[in-house]
Design an enzyme around this catalytic site. Structure first.
Site, PDB file in Angstrom:
ATOM      1  N   SER A 115       0.826  -1.212   0.000  1.00 25.80           N
ATOM      2  CA  SER A 115       0.000   0.000   0.000  1.00 25.80           C
ATOM      3  C   SER A 115       0.847   1.244   0.000  1.00 25.80           C
ATOM      4  CB  SER A 115      -0.841   0.053   1.271  1.00 25.80           C
ATOM      5  OG  SER A 115      -1.571  -1.111   1.436  1.00 25.80           O
ATOM      6  N   HIS A 136      -1.072  -2.620  -7.189  1.00 29.14           N
ATOM      7  CA  HIS A 136      -1.817  -2.265  -5.978  1.00 29.14           C
ATOM      8  C   HIS A 136      -3.318  -2.273  -6.251  1.00 29.14           C
ATOM      9  CE1 HIS A 136      -2.859   0.842  -2.699  1.00 29.14           C
ATOM     10  NE2 HIS A 136      -2.846  -0.356  -2.198  1.00 29.14           N
ATOM     11  N   GLU A 148      -3.207   0.383  -9.289  1.00 29.97           N
ATOM     12  CA  GLU A 148      -2.026   1.220  -9.493  1.00 29.97           C
ATOM     13  C   GLU A 148      -0.881   0.298  -9.897  1.00 29.97           C
ATOM     14  OE1 GLU A 148      -2.662   4.973  -6.444  1.00 29.97           O
ATOM     15  OE2 GLU A 148      -2.115   3.047  -5.588  1.00 29.97           O
ATOM     16  N   ASN A 186      -3.453   6.227  -1.781  1.00 29.03           N
ATOM     17  CA  ASN A 186      -3.223   6.250  -0.331  1.00 29.03           C
ATOM     18  C   ASN A 186      -2.580   7.552   0.121  1.00 29.03           C
ATOM     19  OD1 ASN A 186      -4.449   3.833   0.146  1.00 29.03           O
ATOM     20  ND2 ASN A 186      -2.567   2.629   0.119  1.00 29.03           N
TER      21      ASN A 186
HETATM   22  N1  3HC Z   1     -16.208  -8.658  -1.551  1.00 30.17           N
HETATM   23  C1  3HC Z   1     -16.748  -8.855  -2.763  1.00 30.17           C
HETATM   24  N2  3HC Z   1     -17.767  -8.116  -3.242  1.00 30.17           N
HETATM   25  C2  3HC Z   1     -18.259  -7.153  -2.454  1.00 30.17           C
HETATM   26  C3  3HC Z   1     -17.744  -6.881  -1.175  1.00 30.17           C
HETATM   27  C4  3HC Z   1     -16.677  -7.688  -0.732  1.00 30.17           C
HETATM   28  N3  3HC Z   1     -16.097  -7.500   0.475  1.00 30.17           N
HETATM   29  N4  3HC Z   1     -18.417  -5.834  -0.627  1.00 30.17           N
HETATM   30  C5  3HC Z   1     -19.325  -5.462  -1.533  1.00 30.17           C
HETATM   31  N5  3HC Z   1     -19.230  -6.243  -2.638  1.00 30.17           N
HETATM   32  C6  3HC Z   1     -19.997  -6.122  -3.858  1.00 30.17           C
HETATM   33  C7  3HC Z   1     -21.421  -6.541  -3.692  1.00 30.17           C
HETATM   34  O1  3HC Z   1     -21.605  -7.927  -3.941  1.00 30.17           O
HETATM   35  C8  3HC Z   1     -22.094  -5.696  -4.739  1.00 30.17           C
HETATM   36  O2  3HC Z   1     -21.896  -6.274  -6.022  1.00 30.17           O
HETATM   37  P1  3HC Z   1     -22.940  -6.057  -7.228  1.00 30.17           P
HETATM   38  O3  3HC Z   1     -23.097  -4.575  -7.418  1.00 30.17           O
HETATM   39  O4  3HC Z   1     -22.271  -6.758  -8.377  1.00 30.17           O
HETATM   40  O5  3HC Z   1     -24.206  -6.711  -6.782  1.00 30.17           O
HETATM   41  C9  3HC Z   1     -21.312  -4.390  -4.718  1.00 30.17           C
HETATM   42  O6  3HC Z   1     -20.052  -4.719  -4.162  1.00 30.17           O
HETATM   43  C10 3HC Z   1     -21.990  -3.329  -3.881  1.00 30.17           C
HETATM   44  O7  3HC Z   1     -22.140  -3.848  -2.564  1.00 30.17           O
HETATM   45  P2  3HC Z   1     -23.320  -3.497  -1.543  1.00 30.17           P
HETATM   46  O8  3HC Z   1     -24.573  -3.153  -2.319  1.00 30.17           O
HETATM   47  O9  3HC Z   1     -23.403  -4.561  -0.498  1.00 30.17           O
HETATM   48  O10 3HC Z   1     -22.795  -2.273  -0.753  1.00 30.17           O
HETATM   49  P3  3HC Z   1     -22.475  -0.826  -1.241  1.00 30.17           P
HETATM   50  O11 3HC Z   1     -23.261  -0.412  -2.420  1.00 30.17           O
HETATM   51  O12 3HC Z   1     -22.564  -0.045   0.016  1.00 30.17           O
HETATM   52  O13 3HC Z   1     -20.946  -0.916  -1.699  1.00 30.17           O
HETATM   53  C11 3HC Z   1     -18.627  -0.822  -1.338  1.00 30.17           C
HETATM   54  C12 3HC Z   1     -19.951  -1.422  -0.866  1.00 30.17           C
HETATM   55  C13 3HC Z   1     -18.303  -1.325  -2.732  1.00 30.17           C
HETATM   56  C14 3HC Z   1     -17.568  -1.316  -0.348  1.00 30.17           C
HETATM   57  C15 3HC Z   1     -18.765   0.752  -1.348  1.00 30.17           C
HETATM   58  O14 3HC Z   1     -19.211   1.181  -0.096  1.00 30.17           O
HETATM   59  C16 3HC Z   1     -17.465   1.447  -1.666  1.00 30.17           C
HETATM   60  O15 3HC Z   1     -17.117   1.636  -2.820  1.00 30.17           O
HETATM   61  N6  3HC Z   1     -16.755   1.897  -0.614  1.00 30.17           N
HETATM   62  C17 3HC Z   1     -15.451   2.548  -0.756  1.00 30.17           C
HETATM   63  C18 3HC Z   1     -14.385   1.496  -0.681  1.00 30.17           C
HETATM   64  C19 3HC Z   1     -13.007   2.091  -0.807  1.00 30.17           C
HETATM   65  O16 3HC Z   1     -12.767   3.276  -0.676  1.00 30.17           O
HETATM   66  N7  3HC Z   1     -12.039   1.201  -1.066  1.00 30.17           N
HETATM   67  C20 3HC Z   1     -10.632   1.604  -1.157  1.00 30.17           C
HETATM   68  C21 3HC Z   1      -9.998   1.595   0.189  1.00 30.17           C
HETATM   69  S1  3HC Z   1      -8.301   2.017   0.111  1.00 30.17           S
HETATM   70  C22 3HC Z   1      -7.528   0.581  -0.259  1.00 30.17           C
HETATM   71  O17 3HC Z   1      -8.115  -0.478  -0.378  1.00 30.17           O
HETATM   72  C23 3HC Z   1      -6.052   0.656  -0.449  1.00 30.17           C
HETATM   73  C24 3HC Z   1      -5.330  -0.112   0.598  1.00 30.17           C
HETATM   74  O18 3HC Z   1      -3.961  -0.067   0.270  1.00 30.17           O
HETATM   75  C25 3HC Z   1      -5.525   0.432   1.971  1.00 30.17           C
END
Ligand code: 3HC
Length: 478
Positions: A115, A136, A148, A186
């Site tokens: 990350s 990433h 990335e 990040n």
């Molecule tokens: N695994 C697999 N699929 C998942 C999942 C998981 N953990 N969580 C959600 N999904 C899928 C669902 O199945 C659904 O799929 P579909 O649209 O094909 O039916 C879709 O994602 C949407 O899920 P939900 O309807 O249950 O929930 P939301 O609409 O609230 O979406 C979310 C959930 C996709 C997590 C959304 O809230 C989001 O985009 N959040 C932001 C996440 C983010 O910022 N991620 C980056 C973090 S930084 C990082 O990762 C970098 C690292 O280095 C720290």
């Protein structure tokens, strides 16, 4: 054939992404228990897709059938690409890469899903630094469209090109950048999340209120604390430590509350509790009746109209006086006959009203203001009378960081915007947000934050300042 080492939340998600694209995957974990947890991640994630009608049972079986799970790294000897997704600790990664370098055939590309750690340092541990690259992914890996691709000064151009092409085949949008701590996402996201934790610790506003302000007010898919819980507080803490070591920027020092939660083992979703997870019954929205209100400051008419429509009476000697202000609200309060009735108000989007109580505001007036906002369909976000309240104090420094990143030549405007939209699900990238808010408004907001905190990083980026001075309303795009 692709190997994935480490089948935690990220590694299992990455293995799923490759298998969905039709590639054979070998997933490696350290011991049978960890392997069973990894299998559980894969089964839950693909099971959820079946439940939602996104995959048939047969397709799921095919995907899982392409993934072989093992505890032996030696099984990776014939892999063409190995991606590591083990914990974010440089010594662990270096020792793993040394091992993979010994085990894998000479042409295998070794990728790290780090990350924030230096890809160059990881590459230098091997006898093939030209074939080591950063790849990433974002959590949840099967959902977020960004990857990335991080090349170092010694990565072979053909390896960068090959991995970029493969990312497209996986259905992802690659953004190719150089090796700087935090890369694009990040470096912009984590300081914002860290700052939210600092504001919470200072008691500026509550956890749920800060989450609501950013989700409902700005339109982000998750509030900062829900997102920190998703990322994992241990991971967030490690990333902040790496950023701080590189920048020595005080804003990058991990928030003390992060350390406390991590030490207590409250790591977020993976342990069932982090910032969230101790919820009691949700708080009922404030209901008030018969409260009289006054409104002062810029453009008070829309809110006065909405309150009158909702059945509240305006009055010059009000129960509560709502004041729009971009100066500290207390400066207005001290000029009033009854300073205890003054509450600062800042409308954010169509759904949120930040309500700043000063040291002189009475609890009755603060409650009445929250009730009035609830009555007109806005979520009240009570906060202290500090520059930027909650939203601007979190959003503007993030936008400023994006301008500095672009100005440093690290990434283009289009790539930075795409990275935040596709990596974090933001409704708009930072430059799109900056232009829709107005460059001058953000510059002035940053000046107010700087004046209050004397924090160098809050001073408007010189490029932003110059664009405003030149009367520009948009960033120059080629
Ligand atoms: N695994 C697999 N699929 C998942 C999942 C998981 N953990 N969580 C959600 N999904 C899928 C669902 O199945 C659904 O799929 P579909 O649209 O094909 O039916 C879709 O994602 C949407 O899920 P939900 O309807 O249950 O929930 P939301 O609409 O609230 O979406 C979310 C959930 C996709 C997590 C959304 O809230 C989001 O985009 N959040 C932001 C996440 C983010 O910022 N991620 C980056 C973090 S930084 C990082 O990762 C970098 C690292 O280095 C720290």
């Amino acid at each position: 054939m692709v190997g994935v080492v480490g089948l935690g939340t990220m590694g299992a998600g990455i293995a799923e992404v490759f298998a969905r694209a039709g590639l054979r995957v070998i997933g490696v974990e350290a011991d049978p228990e960890a392997l069973a947890r990894g299998r559980g991640h894969l089964e839950r994630s693909t099971g959820r897709a079946v439940d939602r009608g996104k995959l048939t049972g047969g397709e799921r079986d095919e995907i899982l059938g392409r993934i072989t799970l093992t505890t032996s790294r030696d099984d990776l000897r014939d892999a063409d690409l190995v991606v590591e997704a083990i914990p974010e600790i440089l010594d662990y990664k270096v020792s793993l890469l040394e091992d993979l370098d010994r085990i894998c055939k000479p042409e295998t590309v070794l990728a790290t899903n780090t990350s924030s750690l230096s890809v160059t340092a990881v590459a230098a541990a091997t006898g093939r630094p030209g074939r080591v690259i950063g790849l990433h992914f974002f959590n949840p890996a099967p959902v977020m469209r960004l990857v990335e691709v991080v090349g170092t000064v010694v990565t072979e151009p053909s390896v960068v090109a090959g991995i970029t092409e493969l990312s497209v085949r996986l259905g992802k949008t690659p953004v190719t950048v150089g090796d700087r701590a935090g890369f694009v996402v990040n470096r912009l996201l984590l300081p914002y999340l860290n700052q939210a934790a600092v504001l919470l610790d200072l008691g500026l506003a509550g956890r749920d209120e800060i989450d609501a302000a950013m989700r409902l007010g700005v339109g982000l898919p998750m509030g900062p604390f829900a997102l920190l819980d998703l990322i994992g507080l241990d991971t967030a803490y490690e990333i902040m430590g790496v950023l701080f070591d590189e920048t020595r920027d005080r804003r990058h020092a991990p928030a003390p509350v992060l350390r406390e939660l991590v030490t207590a083992g409250l790591l977020g979703r993976k342990t069932g509790r982090g910032f969230h997870g101790d919820e009691t019954a949700p708080r009922e929205p404030e209901q008030v009746a018969g409260v009289t209100f006054g409104v002062a400051g810029d453009d008070p008419s829309s809110i006065a109209e909405a309150l009158t429509k909702a059945g509240f009476a305006g009055s010059d000697d009000p129960d509560v006086l709502l004041r729009f202000s971009d100066r500290p609200v207390v400066e207005h309060a001290v000029r009033l006959r009854r300073p205890s009735s003054l509450v600062g108000v800042h409308l954010v989007g169509d759904r949120v009203a930040e309500l700043a109580a000063t040291v002189l505001t009475s609890p009755e007036a603060a409650r009445a203001a929250a009730g009035l906002m609830t009555a007109i369909g806005r979520t009240p976000v009570p906060c202290k009378d500090r520059a930027g309240f909650v939203v601007d104090a979190l959003l503007y420094p993030y936008l400023n960081d994006a301008v500095r990143m672009y100005d440093s030549g690290y990434a283009s405007i289009a790539d930075i915007d795409a990275a935040m939209r596709l990596g974090c699900g933001y409704p708009a990238g930072p430059f799109e947000m900056l232009e829709s808010l107005g460059l001058a408004r953000v510059r002035d907001g940053l000046r107010a934050l700087y004046a209050e905190h004397r924090e160098p990083a809050y001073a408007p980026a010189p490029l932003l300042d110059h664009l405003v001075t030149a009367g520009m309303t948009a960033l120059p795009r080629p």
